[in-house]
Each structure stands twice: as C-alpha cells, then as structure tokens.
Design a protein around this motif. Structure first.
Motif, PDB file in Angstrom:
ATOM      1  N   THR A  92       0.825  -1.213   0.000  1.00 43.90           N
ATOM      2  CA  THR A  92       0.000   0.000   0.000  1.00 43.90           C
ATOM      3  C   THR A  92       0.854   1.257   0.000  1.00 43.90           C
ATOM      4  OG1 THR A  92      -0.182  -0.203   2.421  1.00 43.90           O
ATOM      5  CG2 THR A  92      -1.992  -1.071   1.099  1.00 43.90           C
ATOM      6  N   ALA A  93       2.041   1.193   0.613  1.00 46.24           N
ATOM      7  CA  ALA A  93       2.924   2.366   0.603  1.00 46.24           C
ATOM      8  C   ALA A  93       3.362   2.700  -0.817  1.00 46.24           C
ATOM      9  CB  ALA A  93       4.147   2.118   1.487  1.00 46.24           C
ATOM     10  N   ALA A  94       3.652   1.683  -1.630  1.00 51.38           N
ATOM     11  CA  ALA A  94       4.050   1.923  -3.021  1.00 51.38           C
ATOM     12  C   ALA A  94       2.859   2.378  -3.867  1.00 51.38           C
ATOM     13  CB  ALA A  94       4.672   0.655  -3.609  1.00 51.38           C
ATOM     14  N   ILE A  95       1.719   1.719  -3.688  1.00 50.32           N
ATOM     15  CA  ILE A  95       0.552   2.024  -4.521  1.00 50.32           C
ATOM     16  C   ILE A  95      -0.044   3.383  -4.166  1.00 50.32           C
ATOM     17  CG2 ILE A  95      -1.810   1.263  -5.061  1.00 50.32           C
ATOM     18  CD1 ILE A  95      -0.835  -1.599  -4.761  1.00 50.32           C
ATOM     19  N   SER A  96       0.114   3.802  -2.925  1.00 46.05           N
ATOM     20  CA  SER A  96      -0.475   5.081  -2.513  1.00 46.05           C
ATOM     21  C   SER A  96       0.123   6.269  -3.245  1.00 46.05           C
ATOM     22  CB  SER A  96      -0.290   5.268  -1.000  1.00 46.05           C
ATOM     23  OG  SER A  96       1.090   5.365  -0.667  1.00 46.05           O
ATOM     24  N   LYS A  97       1.232   6.064  -3.956  1.00 47.07           N
ATOM     25  CA  LYS A  97       1.861   7.146  -4.702  1.00 47.07           C
ATOM     26  C   LYS A  97       1.247   7.328  -6.096  1.00 47.07           C
ATOM     27  CE  LYS A  97       6.175   6.622  -2.159  1.00 47.07           C
ATOM     28  NZ  LYS A  97       7.637   6.455  -2.219  1.00 47.07           N
ATOM     29  N   LEU A  98       0.188   6.548  -6.377  1.00 48.10           N
ATOM     30  CA  LEU A  98      -0.515   6.687  -7.664  1.00 48.10           C
ATOM     31  C   LEU A  98      -1.778   7.508  -7.434  1.00 48.10           C
ATOM     32  CD1 LEU A  98      -0.157   3.004  -8.906  1.00 48.10           C
ATOM     33  CD2 LEU A  98       1.000   5.006  -9.862  1.00 48.10           C
ATOM     34  N   PRO A  99      -1.758   8.799  -7.756  1.00 50.18           N
ATOM     35  CA  PRO A  99      -2.887   9.671  -7.387  1.00 50.18           C
ATOM     36  C   PRO A  99      -4.169   9.389  -8.147  1.00 50.18           C
ATOM     37  CG  PRO A  99      -1.309  10.869  -8.752  1.00 50.18           C
ATOM     38  CD  PRO A  99      -0.681   9.546  -8.435  1.00 50.18           C
ATOM     39  N   TYR A 100      -4.087   8.782  -9.351  1.00 45.69           N
ATOM     40  CA  TYR A 100      -5.276   8.573 -10.170  1.00 45.69           C
ATOM     41  C   TYR A 100      -5.717   7.118 -10.210  1.00 45.69           C
ATOM     42  CZ  TYR A 100      -4.300  13.306 -11.769  1.00 45.69           C
ATOM     43  OH  TYR A 100      -4.059  14.659 -11.813  1.00 45.69           O
ATOM     44  N   LEU A 101      -5.129   6.270  -9.386  1.00 42.44           N
ATOM     45  CA  LEU A 101      -5.489   4.861  -9.418  1.00 42.44           C
ATOM     46  C   LEU A 101      -6.936   4.671  -8.978  1.00 42.44           C
ATOM     47  CD1 LEU A 101      -4.157   2.047  -9.968  1.00 42.44           C
ATOM     48  CD2 LEU A 101      -4.035   1.807  -7.487  1.00 42.44           C
ATOM     49  N   MET A 102      -7.723   4.018  -9.831  1.00 46.79           N
ATOM     50  CA  MET A 102      -9.132   3.787  -9.542  1.00 46.79           C
ATOM     51  C   MET A 102      -9.448   2.315  -9.326  1.00 46.79           C
ATOM     52  SD  MET A 102     -10.874   6.400 -12.281  1.00 46.79           S
ATOM     53  CE  MET A 102     -12.523   6.021 -11.729  1.00 46.79           C
ATOM     54  N   GLU A 103      -8.698   1.441  -9.976  1.00 45.69           N
ATOM     55  CA  GLU A 103      -8.975   0.010  -9.828  1.00 45.69           C
ATOM     56  C   GLU A 103      -7.701  -0.744  -9.495  1.00 45.69           C
ATOM     57  OE1 GLU A 103     -10.833  -3.925 -12.015  1.00 45.69           O
ATOM     58  OE2 GLU A 103     -10.580  -2.078 -13.167  1.00 45.69           O
ATOM     59  N   LEU A 104      -7.830  -1.698  -8.572  1.00 48.99           N
ATOM     60  CA  LEU A 104      -6.711  -2.530  -8.142  1.00 48.99           C
ATOM     61  C   LEU A 104      -7.211  -3.960  -8.046  1.00 48.99           C
ATOM     62  CD1 LEU A 104      -3.783  -2.764  -7.004  1.00 48.99           C
ATOM     63  CD2 LEU A 104      -4.763  -2.325  -4.744  1.00 48.99           C
ATOM     64  N   ARG A 105      -6.390  -4.899  -8.542  1.00 51.62           N
ATOM     65  CA  ARG A 105      -6.759  -6.316  -8.440  1.00 51.62           C
ATOM     66  C   ARG A 105      -5.585  -7.144  -7.961  1.00 51.62           C
ATOM     67  NH1 ARG A 105      -9.658  -9.058 -13.500  1.00 51.62           N
ATOM     68  NH2 ARG A 105      -7.522  -8.897 -14.277  1.00 51.62           N
ATOM     69  N   PHE A 106      -5.836  -7.961  -6.934  1.00 51.36           N
ATOM     70  CA  PHE A 106      -4.907  -9.018  -6.550  1.00 51.36           C
ATOM     71  C   PHE A 106      -5.566 -10.384  -6.696  1.00 51.36           C
ATOM     72  CE2 PHE A 106      -2.932  -5.439  -4.313  1.00 51.36           C
ATOM     73  CZ  PHE A 106      -1.623  -5.609  -4.718  1.00 51.36           C
ATOM     74  N   GLN A 107      -6.854 -10.379  -7.062  1.00 53.04           N
ATOM     75  CA  GLN A 107      -7.584 -11.593  -7.379  1.00 53.04           C
ATOM     76  C   GLN A 107      -8.712 -11.214  -8.333  1.00 53.04           C
ATOM     77  OE1 GLN A 107      -9.349 -13.082  -3.747  1.00 53.04           O
ATOM     78  NE2 GLN A 107      -9.793 -11.023  -3.039  1.00 53.04           N
ATOM     79  N   MET A 108      -9.205 -12.203  -9.060  1.00 55.80           N
ATOM     80  CA  MET A 108     -10.262 -11.955 -10.031  1.00 55.80           C
ATOM     81  C   MET A 108     -11.572 -12.528  -9.521  1.00 55.80           C
ATOM     82  SD  MET A 108      -8.346 -13.248 -13.464  1.00 55.80           S
ATOM     83  CE  MET A 108      -6.694 -12.684 -13.929  1.00 55.80           C
ATOM     84  N   CYS A 109     -12.635 -11.888  -9.875  1.00 53.74           N
ATOM     85  CA  CYS A 109     -13.953 -12.479  -9.700  1.00 53.74           C
ATOM     86  C   CYS A 109     -14.119 -13.540 -10.780  1.00 53.74           C
ATOM     87  CB  CYS A 109     -15.037 -11.417  -9.806  1.00 53.74           C
ATOM     88  SG  CYS A 109     -16.709 -12.074  -9.634  1.00 53.74           S
ATOM     89  N   LEU A 110     -14.646 -14.704 -10.415  1.00 53.00           N
ATOM     90  CA  LEU A 110     -14.718 -15.828 -11.342  1.00 53.00           C
ATOM     91  C   LEU A 110     -15.487 -15.499 -12.613  1.00 53.00           C
ATOM     92  CD1 LEU A 110     -14.098 -18.793 -11.884  1.00 53.00           C
ATOM     93  CD2 LEU A 110     -16.171 -19.394 -10.630  1.00 53.00           C
ATOM     94  N   CYS A 111     -16.489 -14.633 -12.492  1.00 54.89           N
ATOM     95  CA  CYS A 111     -17.333 -14.341 -13.662  1.00 54.89           C
ATOM     96  C   CYS A 111     -16.785 -13.198 -14.511  1.00 54.89           C
ATOM     97  CB  CYS A 111     -18.750 -14.011 -13.204  1.00 54.89           C
ATOM     98  SG  CYS A 111     -18.844 -12.533 -12.164  1.00 54.89           S
ATOM     99  N   CYS A 112     -15.661 -12.605 -14.123  1.00 53.18           N
ATOM    100  CA  CYS A 112     -15.134 -11.436 -14.836  1.00 53.18           C
ATOM    101  C   CYS A 112     -13.935 -11.819 -15.685  1.00 53.18           C
ATOM    102  CB  CYS A 112     -14.739 -10.339 -13.845  1.00 53.18           C
ATOM    103  SG  CYS A 112     -16.119  -9.711 -12.883  1.00 53.18           S
ATOM    104  N   LYS A 113     -13.959 -11.396 -16.940  1.00 57.17           N
ATOM    105  CA  LYS A 113     -12.842 -11.670 -17.831  1.00 57.17           C
ATOM    106  C   LYS A 113     -11.840 -10.522 -17.865  1.00 57.17           C
ATOM    107  CE  LYS A 113     -15.449 -14.702 -20.920  1.00 57.17           C
ATOM    108  NZ  LYS A 113     -15.856 -14.976 -22.313  1.00 57.17           N
ATOM    109  N   ASP A 114     -12.315  -9.341 -17.580  1.00 58.55           N
ATOM    110  CA  ASP A 114     -11.454  -8.169 -17.661  1.00 58.55           C
ATOM    111  C   ASP A 114     -11.516  -7.396 -16.354  1.00 58.55           C
ATOM    112  OD1 ASP A 114     -10.696  -8.514 -20.419  1.00 58.55           O
ATOM    113  OD2 ASP A 114     -12.744  -7.937 -20.929  1.00 58.55           O
ATOM    114  N   THR A 115     -10.806  -6.293 -16.340  1.00 60.11           N
ATOM    115  CA  THR A 115     -10.875  -5.402 -15.192  1.00 60.11           C
ATOM    116  C   THR A 115     -12.198  -4.642 -15.222  1.00 60.11           C
ATOM    117  OG1 THR A 115      -9.747  -3.686 -16.464  1.00 60.11           O
ATOM    118  CG2 THR A 115      -8.380  -5.138 -15.106  1.00 60.11           C
ATOM    119  N   GLY A 116     -12.425  -3.882 -14.189  1.00 56.54           N
ATOM    120  CA  GLY A 116     -13.677  -3.146 -14.091  1.00 56.54           C
ATOM    121  C   GLY A 116     -14.600  -3.781 -13.075  1.00 56.54           C
ATOM    122  N   PRO A 117     -15.680  -3.080 -12.671  1.00 61.05           N
ATOM    123  CA  PRO A 117     -16.600  -3.624 -11.677  1.00 61.05           C
ATOM    124  C   PRO A 117     -17.287  -4.882 -12.183  1.00 61.05           C
ATOM    125  CG  PRO A 117     -16.945  -1.266 -12.015  1.00 61.05           C
ATOM    126  CD  PRO A 117     -16.050  -1.729 -13.101  1.00 61.05           C
TER     127      PRO A 117
END
Length: 776
Positions: free
Chosen positions: A191-216
C-alpha cells in the motif's frame, strides 16, 4: 496532408522488395482491416499480432512504422494471442519504432529475458496499456518513463513478491493495476508503493470468477439490484456511478481482442474467504447499529455482493486477515477492488475494521509528522496541540522528553515502510577453519553493553560479537562437542558472565573478562565453570540476583543450579505432562518462575513454596513453545504452536490480550514471541513463515509486518527466533534460516526507523524440520 492506408501498404511492399523479404500475408490483412475501419478517411488503428510474424518481417515493419506520423493512423496495438518465436530484441525495436502511436502492448504469452525486461523497465514506453507475464520478476522496479500508461497488468507473474518504494513514480496517470496470482503478500509495503498513484481507480490481486477483464463485476451489480427491489430504484446506485466514472476516466477504448480475451484459466488454488467481511456485516445487521448512517438494505446489498463473490487466481496478500478492509482504508482513492465496486458502506466498515485491528502509527499517533517539525516543537516547548489564541497558553507538564521521543519514533517509522535489514554476519566476517561460516542457533543481547551480543552455534561454539562494528569480543570453539547451543543467558549484575548450554546436556559459565578473543580449548580454560549435565537441554535462565539458574529441556523436569557452588540444588520432576521447552525467571523476583510445555499449559511457580503445586495454570489450545515476562513483570507473553499468542496477567494468569494472528494449519509451525520497546510492543515469528509481526501489547493492533530475506540471494528466510533490542526502540534481531540452495543460518538486525536502501524480495521454500521447536 496525411496519407491513407493504401500508401502505407505500398511502402511496406516496397520495403520488403528492398530488403529482399517475402511480404507477410498477415501484415497485409492487418492493413486491409484498418482500411475497413475508416471508410470516410478517418483515423484508424492497426492491430499487430506477434505470433503471426517471423524475424524477417520485423525490419520492413520498422521502416513503415518509423514514418507513421505521415499516415491517418491513430494507434497501434501489439498483441500476442499465442506464444511466438520472435527475437525479443526485435519486439523492443518494433515498440520503439511505433513510439507515440503505441496504445496497447500485450506480452502475456511471451517470457522476456532478464536483460530485455530490464531494458523495458529502465527505458519505459509510450503505450497506454501494458500487459506482462514474466516469471522472473522478483521485485517490481519500473523506473523508466511510462507517462501515458493508464493500465498495467502483471497477472501470473509468479515470482513477483515485492514492490520497490518508487516503482510507480514514472507512471503518474496509472488508473488500473492488476497483479493476480503473484507472490505479493506484504500489506504495508504494497500500500505504501501504490499510494503514490494519485489517479489509481482500480486494483486487483484476485479476479472475480465471472469477470474476464478489469472493471466492476456486473454480476455483483445485478445481484444487488435484485436484492434491493423496487424501493431502491429511486436511490442512486453507487456501483453504477463507479462504472460510469471508470469508463469516463479511461480514454483508451480497448480493442475487441482484449475485451474478448479470456484470462480466467481454471485454478486449483484455494480461494480466500471474503465471508469474514460478510460475517461482520451480519453482526452489525443483527445489532441494528449502522455505521455512517447506512440503512439495513445497504447491509443486505453488501452481504449479497460479498457472499456471491468467487475468487480466482488470488495472490497471497488476499489471504491476510482483513485484507479488503485494509486496502480500502489505506487507498481512499480506489473505486474498484478485485472487480468489486467500493461503496460508501464499504468505506465506513473498512475504516472501523482498520481502527480495530491495525495501528496506523506507533503510540496512538493519528497523523504523520516530519522529524524536523517535531524537533522544532521540542525546542520551542510546544506539543503540537494548538490552543485557542484568545486564551493564555499554559505550560504542558505532560509533554516530556519521553513524549517527544515517542513522537520522533512514530514520525520515523511512518516514513519507513521498508525497514532496514542488516545481517550481522555480513560485516562480522566470522569464519571457522576451512572457511566455513558460523551457523548461529541461539542469541542474546548483553544486558548492560548495547554493542554486545552472544550467540551459540549449531556446532557447539559460543561467540560474543560487537554487532555494531563486527569485531569478535570472544570466540569459544565448543562447549559440548558438536552439539547445538540452545541455551544462553547473561548474568545481570555481572554482565561479563554468560551461562551456555547445549542439547548434549553440557552447561558452562564463562567470564569474558578472563577469555581472550579466541581460545584453543574452552574446556581447559580456568574461567569456565562446568555444571552437572542436564540431558536434552533446550533452555537456561538466570534469576534476578545472579545466584541461581534453571535448566529445562525435552523432559518433564526442571533443574535448579547454584551458580557459585556449581552444584545442582534440586530437580523438580513431573512439572508438566509433556516436555518443558522453556523455563524463565521473572525479572525482579529471584523466586518466581514460569514454565511452558507442549502439554498446552503454562505454569507459575514460587521457590519459596515447595514447587509441587503451581501458583496457577493457564492453558492454550495448542502446545506452548515460549513464555517470557514483561520487563516490569506485570505480564506473561505466551506463544503456542502456529501463531497462538496471548498476554496473561502475571499475578493470576488471567487473559489480558489475545493477538489476532492467522494460523497456517501446520502442527510444526513453532511460534516465538518477545517484547520490544519495554513492554509497549510484541514481536512474533514462526519457523514455517518468513514474517515477523509487530503488535501493540495493550491493544493487540498490528503495527507492521517485516518479511525476512537473505542479503545474498534475496530469497525469503524462515524465522527461527527473535529478540527486541533492549536499548533501542523499534530495533530487533531475527535468527533466520534459508534452506535453498543450501542451508544458511543468519542473525539479521532490523531497524524499523530507517528505510532500506533496496526493495524487498521474497520467495517461498520448504518448511524447516520439527527439531527447530527446541529452545527459545
């Protein structure tokens, strides 16, 4: 005037003739598809498929793309549907030739060599979307220029274990980051490294099974709408707003290839359980206490969303307790985490969970302060708590030197997410005959000299070292053949004297004032007192008056020795039902001692009463590995197998604090815990894990996790033992073991108040053997 695609195709054919290369029919089809895109002579995009190219095709393409500014081309995407056999240097040359028109680079089916990967990270790219699947990245350090990058996917980078502190500093407009099925595990450094991204809107460390791409996740939105019913149709749908914000912010429209790309390969790995979050929602729902003005329907919606979530390809960080809440609380700009939209209620719950289980800064400090500011306040005699200017300022007698010392520690620790790890052996140069390295098995700080540390080795040696400058103060070749030294204890009133015991049962006392830096035969040295053997010894401990010591081991008995006469005073038999790993005297009473046993019991004893019956017995659910007194003897810190750590009131054994540390399920994960900063914090580590956990002793909140690594190979090391530095706040030392490529035992000093000059690198190895349960 810009030229059309027919001219571009003609130039490609001309370049092929000049270079005596047969035109590639796939390349011609790319140009034809681009023509179809712009029937009205509008700008078009070209999709370059690397798996359809041969090495000979690259230079004609480079010739064409170098002059691309003259054509009606908006963007070029470099994609790889299947593994390709191009030279990796050619791929980089093609990317450089396209330059500013480069939009999407998908190298997920290509494993780049280290030197090519380093070149990409150092130089950077003008692309907007970058997809890598590199198996040889251990630390992420992309310090080249990625000024247009808004989406970065590092999914399935199976060796990626840590992030460099400034790894995202040259991609300031990154909005979407995905790191599924990596080895990233550290909540704090991540989180210390990622917090330096001011415009970051989406983060993934795992996928939802029904999702093929990023996004909600659309399924979660549909489930929420179904659960909400007609009454909710009049309410603003936060998740739909998130979707819209995400679409509006993303200026790059992904090509059909990426939208259809299936990254959802079936995985046999266990999925992390998000129901912990759902269970907390159930508790709030049942109690009718709704955070932040939330409604009951909001809780129901959140429950539906979490319980329907099926995790896929999780990174280890997802298995950390309260992972989702920690990420949401630490990265307030996020709109989507792991394909799940983050709503108002999610933020309220995350804030509550973070405050309950985590400590943002030491000593309950709420906000980060600079060291310079604190020093100025100390000189001016102010506390930093501003008063109403209309009232006369009153001197605050509570703002003592102790207060400012704690504030300085909090300021330094708050700015040092990557602590400084320094192996003692890296500057001590302690080697035996034949250039063999000493292998420490037990160690103790000297109680009066901040520079001295003693450690015993697997080969029976005792070495006293100045751990600040690396000089050897004393080297004793062997105290009990080649058996391991498991017991060490300094005398308090006579800090030049040291009791050492090996697992062969040999127990001796040494006076460093009468031993040269290296002696040929410790047994023949007149300054070494020898005591009656205690078979299968694992622990020795001296009382507060330096006249007696205890020995315990792989038996149900404890022996009491007289230090001055060198004779055993008494053997206490059958004190427990199973072996007694550790027996410890209290710090201030020469009569009180505690024992911990694998029979699950901790017992308090008083030598003034015949130790047949203990003062009290406290039990754990698993076998106890360690017990120790707090420096003021107010508490007992008990460590049982597999991270069962709790603090008891020393007076009667009542539970004072149970520390919320995740168990691994291993019956051989031997856990040891000690105090740090007096009794303010506890440090805990286990032999099957690479991490030292730091918790507040009074609240149980987790302050930080420190992952231990080998300074030479960068691979993770297992925690065998540890001690808090008695003279320096937020300093400790860790005895760590690595088994691959060869066994290595090392004492590593950890400074939490200073940043590491290099990023952490972690790896996974095999559990160490069960014999490492012995000793403290």
């Amino acid at each position: 005037m810009a030229m059309d695609m027919s001219t571009l195709e003609a130039r490609y054919l001309d370049s092929c003739r000049r270079r005596e290369t047969q035109p590639n029919s796939s390349v011609l089809s790319w140009f034809s598809e681009a023509k179809i895109q712009n029937p009205n002579n509008e700008k078009c995009s070209i999709l370059v498929y690397l798996d359809q190219l041969k090495n000979a095709d690259i230079y004609p393409l480079i010739d064409v793309f170098t002059e691309m500014d003259s054509f009606d081309i908006e963007a070029v995407d470099i994609l790889s549907k299947r593994p390709c056999f191009l030279k990796e240097e050619y791929i980089m040359s093609l990317m450089h030739a396209i330059d500013q028109k480069l939009r999407v680079v998908d190298l997920s089916n290509i494993t780049l060599r280290n030197d090519i990967l380093l070149d990409l990270c150092q130089v950077g790219s003008s692309c907007h979307v970058l997809i890598l699947r590199a198996t040889n990245i251990r630390k992420l350090n992309m310090f080249g220029r990625f000024m247009h990058l808004n989406t970065l996917s590092l999914d399935f980078c199976s060796s990626l274990a840590s992030l460099h502190e400034d790894c995202f500093s040259c991609m300031p407009y990154l909005m979407c980051l995905s790191m599924c099925e990596t080895r990233i595990v550290n909540l704090w450094t991540t989180t210390a490294a990622i917090s330096k991204l001011p415009y970051l809107m989406e983060l993934r460390f795992q996928m939802c099974l029904c999702c093929k791409d990023t996004g909600p996740c659309r399924a979660s939105l549909e489930a929420k709408n179904q659960a909400s019913g007609a009454d909710d149709r009049v309410k603003d749908n936060e998740d739909q707003i998130v979707c819209k914000k995400f679409r509006d912010a993303d200026e790059v429209e992904l090509p059909k290839y990426l939208r259809k790309m299936n990254l959802m390969e079936l995985s046999s790995c266990l999925s992390p359980n998000l129901n912990g979050h759902a269970e907390m929602l159930d508790e709030v729902n049942d109690s009718n206490e709704f955070p932040g003005g939330a409604h009951k329907q909001d809780l129901m919606d959140a429950n539906v969303k979490l319980k329907k979530y099926i995790s896929h390809h999780p990174s280890p960080i997802c298995f950390e307790k309260h992972y989702r809440e920690y990420m949401i609380a630490s990265l307030p700009q996020l709109e989507v985490l792991d394909n799940l939209p983050i709503g108002r209620l999610d933020r309220e719950i995350a804030k509550s969970v973070f405050a309950r289980y985590f400590e943002h800064l030491p000593y309950k400090r709420k906000h980060k302060e600079s060291v310079v500011s604190l020093l100025q306040k100390r000189e001016m005699g102010t506390s930093g708590n501003y008063q109403n200017s209309s009232k006369p300022k009153q001197p605050n007698i509570h703002r003592t030197q102790h207060f400012f010392s704690r504030s300085l520690s909090a300021a330094k620790l708050g700015s040092s997410a990557w602590p400084l790890l320094h192996p003692v052996s890296s500057f001590s140069h302690i080697y035996k005959e034949g250039n063999q390295r000493a292998r420490p098995r037990q160690f103790e700080y000297n109680p009066s000299n901040p520079s001295l540390m003693a450690f015993g080795t697997l080969d029976g040696e005792v070495i006293v070292i100045n751990h600040e400058n690396g000089n050897v103060a004393c080297y004793i070749p062997s105290i009990g053949g080649t058996n391991s030294v498991l017991g060490l204890c300094w005398l308090k009133k006579y800090p030049s004297k040291l009791v050492a015991g090996s697992d062969s049962g040999c127990v001796r006392l040494f006076d460093l004032n009468h031993i040269p830096p290296k002696v040929a035969d410790a047994c023949g040295n007149s300054s070494a007192a020898t005591y009656y053997n205690f078979e299968q010894l694992t622990s020795v401990h001296v009382n507060s008056t330096d006249d007696q010591f205890l020995a315990s081991g792989y038996s149900k008995n404890v022996a009491l020795y007289d230090i001055n006469t060198e004779k055993p005073l008494q053997l206490f038999t059958d004190m427990h039902r199973e072996p007694i790993n550790v027996a410890k005297f209290s710090h201030h009473s020469p009569f009180m001692f505690a024992t911990s046993s694998f029979d699950h019991d901790v017992k308090m004893w008083d030598l003034r009463q015949k130790p047949v019956q203990p003062c009290y017995t406290a039990s754990s659910s698993r076998g106890n590995v360690m017990v120790c007194f707090s420096p003021d003897d107010l508490y007992l810190l008990v460590s049982a197998v597999d991270n069962e750590v709790k603090q008891l009131l020393a007076v009667d054994g009542r539970l004072h604090m149970e520390f919320d540390i995740t168990s691994t399920g291993s019956a051989y994960n031997y856990t040891r815990s000690y105090y740090m900063n007096g009794r303010d914090y506890i440090i805990s580590g286990s032999c099957d894990e690479h991490v030292v956990r730091i918790c507040c002793a009074q609240t149980g909140r987790r302050l930080r996790d420190v992952y231990v690594e080998d300074s030479d190979s960068g691979k993770s090391m297992f925690v065998q033992s540890l001690r808090g530095d008695p003279f320096r706040d937020f300093h400790m030392s860790v005895l760590a073991v690595s088994l691959r490529p060869s066994s290595k035992w090392e004492i590593i000093k950890v400074n939490l108040l200073s940043s590491s000059p290099r990023a952490e690198k972690y790896s996974y190895g095999q559990p160490i053997c069960s014999s490492h349960s012995l000793g403290g």
